[in-house]
Write a protein that holds these residues in place. Structure first.
Motif, PDB file in Angstrom:
ATOM      1  N   GLU A  62      53.518  41.984  35.053  1.00 42.61           N
ATOM      2  CA  GLU A  62      53.582  41.369  33.729  1.00 42.61           C
ATOM      3  C   GLU A  62      53.212  39.896  33.766  1.00 42.61           C
ATOM      4  O   GLU A  62      52.517  39.402  32.878  1.00 42.61           O
ATOM      5  CB  GLU A  62      54.983  41.561  33.141  1.00 42.61           C
ATOM      6  N   ALA A  63      53.636  39.198  34.784  1.00 36.12           N
ATOM      7  CA  ALA A  63      53.429  37.752  34.860  1.00 36.12           C
ATOM      8  C   ALA A  63      51.959  37.364  35.014  1.00 36.12           C
ATOM      9  O   ALA A  63      51.609  36.197  34.792  1.00 36.12           O
ATOM     10  CB  ALA A  63      54.230  37.173  36.027  1.00 36.12           C
ATOM     11  N   VAL A  64      51.092  38.322  35.393  1.00 35.69           N
ATOM     12  CA  VAL A  64      49.683  37.982  35.598  1.00 35.69           C
ATOM     13  C   VAL A  64      48.766  38.656  34.600  1.00 35.69           C
ATOM     14  O   VAL A  64      47.553  38.422  34.606  1.00 35.69           O
ATOM     15  CB  VAL A  64      49.227  38.327  37.043  1.00 35.69           C
ATOM     16  N   LYS A  65      49.315  39.476  33.725  1.00 33.14           N
ATOM     17  CA  LYS A  65      48.491  40.176  32.732  1.00 33.14           C
ATOM     18  C   LYS A  65      47.724  39.185  31.873  1.00 33.14           C
ATOM     19  O   LYS A  65      48.270  38.179  31.419  1.00 33.14           O
ATOM     20  CB  LYS A  65      49.367  41.043  31.830  1.00 33.14           C
ATOM     21  N   GLY A  66      46.459  39.488  31.664  1.00 32.59           N
ATOM     22  CA  GLY A  66      45.608  38.618  30.863  1.00 32.59           C
ATOM     23  C   GLY A  66      45.006  37.468  31.645  1.00 32.59           C
ATOM     24  O   GLY A  66      44.114  36.771  31.148  1.00 32.59           O
ATOM     25  N   ARG A  67      45.486  37.238  32.876  1.00 28.77           N
ATOM     26  CA  ARG A  67      44.963  36.146  33.696  1.00 28.77           C
ATOM     27  C   ARG A  67      44.260  36.661  34.953  1.00 28.77           C
ATOM     28  O   ARG A  67      43.303  36.032  35.418  1.00 28.77           O
ATOM     29  CB  ARG A  67      46.098  35.208  34.120  1.00 28.77           C
ATOM     30  N   PHE A  68      44.727  37.765  35.503  1.00 26.17           N
ATOM     31  CA  PHE A  68      44.156  38.320  36.729  1.00 26.17           C
ATOM     32  C   PHE A  68      43.368  39.582  36.398  1.00 26.17           C
ATOM     33  O   PHE A  68      43.749  40.351  35.501  1.00 26.17           O
ATOM     34  CB  PHE A  68      45.252  38.679  37.731  1.00 26.17           C
ATOM     35  N   THR A  69      42.292  39.803  37.146  1.00 22.48           N
ATOM     36  CA  THR A  69      41.477  41.013  36.976  1.00 22.48           C
ATOM     37  C   THR A  69      41.122  41.573  38.351  1.00 22.48           C
ATOM     38  O   THR A  69      40.607  40.843  39.211  1.00 22.48           O
ATOM     39  CB  THR A  69      40.185  40.704  36.212  1.00 22.48           C
ATOM     40  N   THR A  70      41.403  42.848  38.526  1.00 23.66           N
ATOM     41  CA  THR A  70      41.059  43.551  39.770  1.00 23.66           C
ATOM     42  C   THR A  70      39.826  44.401  39.539  1.00 23.66           C
ATOM     43  O   THR A  70      39.707  45.066  38.510  1.00 23.66           O
ATOM     44  CB  THR A  70      42.232  44.446  40.215  1.00 23.66           C
ATOM     45  N   SER A  71      38.924  44.394  40.507  1.00 18.59           N
ATOM     46  CA  SER A  71      37.706  45.195  40.392  1.00 18.59           C
ATOM     47  C   SER A  71      37.263  45.675  41.764  1.00 18.59           C
ATOM     48  O   SER A  71      37.690  45.142  42.789  1.00 18.59           O
ATOM     49  CB  SER A  71      36.590  44.386  39.734  1.00 18.59           C
TER      50      SER A  71
END
Length: 131
Positions: A62-71
């Motif tokens: 939750e703390a990284v949602k919208g800021r981190f992206t995994t690909s």
């Protein structure tokens, strides 16, 4: 021999960005769920993001949602963690890991709570967010 090597960590100011890479050798990353974990000084290792190899679903803490992206880049046998709008609380050693678990019922949010279900780990890369 299966190995994971992380890179891309460093010192960044609050609000900055980093992209972590997790390169695999000795096995194919796309055949496994992959997790990104981090460990801050004095704290337990926590799951930041986990990506499925079956349905491509991705869990984010939750703390990284919208800021981190995994690909994933299957051609390079590499998984990435793009980190934007970094905060001091994001500081820690970041690890990528591969799990041997399989099956359509595998839920990424549950897998990310269980570091013990991951059998191959990288050496970690330090991320420091500080002004």
């Amino acid at each position: 021999q299966a190995q994971l090597v992380e890179s891309g960590g460093g010192l960044v100011q609050p609000g900055g960005s980093l992209r972590l890479s997790c390169a695999a050798s000795g096995f194919t990353l796309d055949n496994h769920p992959i997790g990104w974990f981090r460990q801050a000084p004095g704290k337990e290792r926590e799951g930041v993001s986990c990506i499925s190899h079956i349905d491509r679903s991705i869990y984010y803490k939750e703390a990284v949602k919208g800021r981190f992206t995994t690909s994933r880049d299957n051609a390079k046998n590499t998984v990435y963690l793009q980190m934007n709008s970094l905060k001091p609380d994001d500081t820690g050693v970041y690890y990528c890991a591969a799990s041997p678990l399989d099956g359509p019922g595998l839920l990424m949010f549950r897998l990310c709570q269980s570091p013990g279900e991951f059998s191959v780990w990288g050496q970690g890369t330090q991320v420091t967010v500080s002004s």
